[in-house]
Design a protein around this motif. Structure first.
Motif, short mmCIF file in Angstrom:
data_model
loop_
_atom_site.label_atom_id
_atom_site.label_comp_id
_atom_site.label_asym_id
_atom_site.label_seq_id
_atom_site.Cartn_x
_atom_site.Cartn_y
_atom_site.Cartn_z
N TRP A 34 2.33 2.33 9.46
CA TRP A 34 3.02 3.11 8.43
C TRP A 34 4.37 3.55 8.96
N TYR A 37 0.86 -1.18 0.00
CA TYR A 37 0.00 0.00 0.00
C TYR A 37 0.90 1.24 0.00
N CYS A 38 0.56 2.19 -0.84
CA CYS A 38 1.46 3.33 -1.03
C CYS A 38 0.69 4.63 -0.88
N ARG A 39 1.30 5.59 -0.18
CA ARG A 39 0.71 6.91 0.00
C ARG A 39 1.33 7.94 -0.94
N THR A 43 -1.60 -1.69 6.64
CA THR A 43 -2.12 -0.31 6.70
C THR A 43 -2.28 0.21 8.12
N ASP A 78 -4.07 5.51 0.14
CA ASP A 78 -3.43 4.25 0.51
C ASP A 78 -3.71 3.16 -0.52
#
Length: 429
Positions: free
Chosen positions: A146, A48-50, A143, A107
């Motif tokens: 982080w 998951y990437c922000r 998630t 996310d």
């Protein structure tokens, strides 16, 4: 700046330039460059990437990638923006062009599909060398956890010395229309480096277009265009041809047969030899003149004229041989047939409708010919006649009896038949 203590990104990164390979800038007109960064998940877990921040070294050194803080970015389902100087985020010190990529959905999961992030409109620096793009990734596999700091890695990108432009770097020289009518505008385009100066030649003239990649003009006849440019000390050329369906020619010499299947408009035509038209020849424009020295019909056939013929004032018609008119012949002017020894033959001579026939000349009836009126001969000077009394019958007769020396008796001959003494001569006073 390096961050050796930062953990490596969870995602894999690879980069390729457009154009490839990547060359150091050689001038102010070099085309803009794009970098395609492929981000993929090579592990077994969903990541998951922000956000991902890309920092491109800026300056004029060998390790610099771009010469100015400029450019744009885009990616499917992500926003890519250039970070202006002074933005409050984790950035390395020094001269960099920063871009931040964020998923439109918070996310976002990066799974087997991966993403491609494109940084475009970049101006590459002028010194060959290897530059390193710094990548800072805020991502996790959980998630609920982080990281406090972004993960870090670098991608090396090499700028090669700009080679001499090969001749094949210029291509696709073509016109927007390959067939036009006379006077139509034609637009020529081509692909090639913006560092070259181009010249388009046609019709005996050369037209410099500088570093542009298009040229427009109008043409009146089939035209071959030549695109020329100099690279590596050698002049190279490309050509393309545009045809005109109804060409306008300033001069034409044809050494052989010419066949025209359609109509032909000619403003001026000189033919030094025979001209044969198997179709119609039309010269009907108002005020136009059709000049001809000798007009004949087909070989061994008569010439047919299927129109009223007007002979204009101060002009005459001369016929060397006979003329036959099968219809009415009307002369609004004089008709002269006065050449010596010539004959004017006519079957029935009449005056205008409702008017008498006027003869304003002496009429000489040749010997052996007569003049009749209603089938009877007209008596003329010198004719001998007999005079008959219609009421008493009998013919006027001069006997041999004299009344005096200079007078004689005239009688009516009763028997009714003519005798030798009843012939009288008509004389003109």
């Amino acid at each position: 700046m390096s961050e050796p203590d930062a953990p490596l990104p969870l995602l894999d990164y690879a980069i390729i330039s457009e154009p490839f390979p990547l060359y150091a800038t050689s001038g102010t007109d070099d085309p803009a460059t794009a970098l395609h960064i492929v981000v993929s998940n090579g592990g077994g877990e969903t990541v998951y990437c922000r956000e991902i921040v890309f920092s491109l070294p800026e300056g004029d050194l060998a390790q610099s990638l771009v010469e100015a803080d400029a450019g744009d970015g885009q990616a499917p389902d992500w926003t890519v923006q250039r970070i202006e100087p002074g933005t409050q985020t984790i950035l390395p010190p020094g001269d960099y062009a920063h871009f931040v990529a964020k998923p439109k959905k918070a996310d976002a999961a990066v799974d087997v599909s991966g993403i491609t992030i494109t940084l475009e409109n970049l101006k590459i620096s002028s010194r060959p060398g290897t530059a390193r793009i710094e990548i800072r990734e805020v991502a996790t596999t959980d998630t609920d956890k982080w990281p406090d700091n972004p993960r870090f890695t670098k991608l090396a990108v090499t700028k090669f010395p700009a080679p001499k432009i090969p001749a094949m770097a210029v291509s696709d020289f073509t016109a927007d229309k390959l067939e036009v009518t006379t006077g139509t505008s034609v637009k020529l385009t081509w692909n090639g480096p913006s560092t070259l100066d181009y010249t388009v030649s046609h019709g005996g003239n050369a037209h410099s277009v500088g570093k542009n990649h298009e040229y427009s003009t109008t043409i009146d006849r089939d035209t071959t265009f030549q695109l020329s440019y100099v690279t590596g000390g050698t002049t190279h050329c490309l050509t393309t041809t545009v045809t005109v369906t109804n060409p306008k020619l300033t001069g034409l010499e044809v050494d052989g047969d010419v066949s025209v299947t359609g109509s032909t408009g000619v403003k001026g035509l000189t033919v030094d030899k025979d001209l044969t038209a198997n179709g119609n020849v039309t010269a009907v424009g108002n005020g136009t003149i059709f000049r001809i020295r000798e007009l004949r019909g087909p070989i061994s056939e008569p010439l047919n004229v299927n129109s009223t013929v007007n002979v204009l004032e101060s002009n005459s018609v001369n016929i060397a041989d006979g003329m036959t008119v099968n219809g009415d012949l009307t002369a609004n002017g004089n008709v002269n047939a006065v050449a010596g020894g010539k004959i004017f033959r006519i079957r029935d001579l009449r005056g205008p409708y409702g008017k008498s026939l006027g003869i304003d000349s002496t009429v000489d009836v040749k010997s052996g010919n007569d003049i009749t009126r209603g089938g009877s001969s007209v008596i003329t000077d010198g004719d001998s006649i007999g005079l008959q009394n219609n009421q008493k019958s009998g013919w006027l007769y001069a006997a041999a009896y004299n009344y005096s020396d200079d007078r004689g008796y005239v009688f009516r001959w009763n028997p009714g038949n003519r005798v030798g003494g009843d012939s009288w001569k008509v004389a003109r006073d």
